[in-house]
Design a protein around this motif. Structure first.
Motif, PDB file in Angstrom:
ATOM      1  N   ILE A  50      28.823  36.063  49.231  1.00 63.95           N
ATOM      2  CA  ILE A  50      27.944  34.931  48.930  1.00 63.95           C
ATOM      3  C   ILE A  50      27.457  34.322  50.238  1.00 63.95           C
ATOM      4  O   ILE A  50      28.245  34.024  51.140  1.00 63.95           O
ATOM      5  N   ARG A 149      30.013  33.577  40.440  1.00 59.93           N
ATOM      6  CA  ARG A 149      31.139  34.021  41.267  1.00 59.93           C
ATOM      7  C   ARG A 149      31.809  35.252  40.665  1.00 59.93           C
ATOM      8  O   ARG A 149      32.202  36.182  41.389  1.00 59.93           O
ATOM      9  N   THR A 152      30.720  38.683  41.710  1.00 57.51           N
ATOM     10  CA  THR A 152      31.165  39.262  42.978  1.00 57.51           C
ATOM     11  C   THR A 152      32.491  40.000  42.825  1.00 57.51           C
ATOM     12  O   THR A 152      32.938  40.649  43.781  1.00 57.51           O
ATOM     13  N   GLN A 163      25.455  41.258  46.083  1.00 57.26           N
ATOM     14  CA  GLN A 163      25.556  40.129  47.004  1.00 57.26           C
ATOM     15  C   GLN A 163      24.745  38.971  46.443  1.00 57.26           C
ATOM     16  O   GLN A 163      23.653  39.180  45.900  1.00 57.26           O
ATOM     17  N   LEU A 164      25.271  37.774  46.598  1.00 59.84           N
ATOM     18  CA  LEU A 164      24.586  36.582  46.130  1.00 59.84           C
ATOM     19  C   LEU A 164      24.072  35.773  47.315  1.00 59.84           C
ATOM     20  O   LEU A 164      24.786  35.580  48.301  1.00 59.84           O
ATOM     21  N   ARG A 187      34.548  32.554  48.603  1.00 55.28           N
ATOM     22  CA  ARG A 187      33.736  33.776  48.647  1.00 55.28           C
ATOM     23  C   ARG A 187      32.490  33.593  49.509  1.00 55.28           C
ATOM     24  O   ARG A 187      31.757  34.546  49.759  1.00 55.28           O
ATOM     25  N   VAL A 188      32.237  32.358  49.957  1.00 56.89           N
ATOM     26  CA  VAL A 188      31.081  32.098  50.813  1.00 56.89           C
ATOM     27  C   VAL A 188      31.416  32.546  52.228  1.00 56.89           C
ATOM     28  O   VAL A 188      32.225  31.929  52.916  1.00 56.89           O
TER      29      VAL A 188
END
Length: 286
Positions: A50, A149, A152, A163-164, A187-188
């Protein structure tokens, strides 16, 4: 007479320098925008699960995003979602539509999720990466962000299958920082916040856009730029609005250089639709 003919010839311009539509051709590479773009690019190239880019309304987020997407290498499938709203299940449908994946609207959530997973696995098997971009992501609910989320979690043991990239206003940062969003925050892998430009940056921005449009870059006096900065707080979209009318007023007054008086007249007449309260909010919010 068209809109473009009003003051273009008078100032020797080839096109309007201050339109409100995001245009990568006019992108001014301030230090903030260089860093923001570098973080976006890093997130894409490093296969970050992310990537988050935030900034105030009109800060140039969408322009940076368009610049990046125009330069993405072949072999990448991109899905772009703008202004998505909704809760569980609805976000998944936004994703499927953005990626042009056919699905049964009457199917269950589990079935549609499996449809998406099959698509991602197939893209991966063909050597293609999938990037899903959510613009104006602050409009997505907490439940919707959690649903994103979960996407992912779809992986091939060692590689992410999707991928975000989340782009939005400052409220997006607050959403992600919500204790309920700890798993999402973890996750960022790359994030950046675009701040407003300072006085020097505002002047350079105006100069750049005038030059890009075919002018000399000297059409605005220093005093006019001071007032533009004071009235807009250094937000690019607001600068565009005010400078556009500054050129129009100067043309109607047969003045070759945009002076402080022309900018003040725009403000006094209410042509620049931005109230004192909003200007104060722009100056104080980070």
């Amino acid at each position: 007479m068209t809109v473009n003919e009003f003051y273009l010839g008078y100032f020797g311009l080839e096109q309007r320098p201050f339109t409100l539509l995001p245009d990568p051709e006019f992108l001014y590479w301030s230090e903030q925008h260089r860093k923001g773009y570098a973080v976006l690019e890093y997130g894409i190239m490093s296969r970050a699960p992310i990537t988050v880019l935030t900034g105030e309304i009109g800060a140039g987020k969408t322009t940076l995003l368009q610049k990046l997407l125009a330069q993405v290498e072949p072999g990448v499938t991109i899905g772009l979602v703008s202004n998505a709203q909704g809760n569980r299940g609805e976000i998944l449908q936004w994703v499927l539509n953005a990626l042009n994946v056919e699905y049964d609207q009457q199917a269950s959530y589990v079935e549609n999720f499996q449809t998406l997973q099959d698509f991602l696995v197939d893209e991966y098997a063909q050597g293609r990466r999938v990037i899903l971009v959510f613009d104006e992501a602050q409009n997505v609910s907490v439940e919707g962000l959690e649903e994103l989320r979960l996407l992912t979690n779809i992986n091939s043991n060692k590689d992410e299958l999707i991928q975000l990239v989340l782009v939005g206003q400052p409220e997006l940062r607050d959403l992600i920082r919500n204790p309920r969003m700890n798993q999402l925050a973890q996750r960022v892998a790359a994030s950046f916040h675009l701040n407003r430009m300072d006085r020097e940056g505002t002047g350079a921005y105006i100069h750049h856009r005038m030059k890009t449009a075919g002018g000399s870059g000297q059409e605005f006096s220093a005093e006019a730029i001071d007032l533009v900065y004071e009235a807009t707080g250094g937000v690019p979209r607001l600068i565009n609005q005010l400078c556009d009318f500054g050129l129009l007023y100067s043309w109607t007054d047969d003045v070759r250089e945009v002076q402080k008086e022309s900018i003040q007249a725009v403000l006094d007449d209410g042509t620049f639709f931005w109230t004192e309260d909003r200007r104060e909010e722009t100056r104080t919010n980070v």
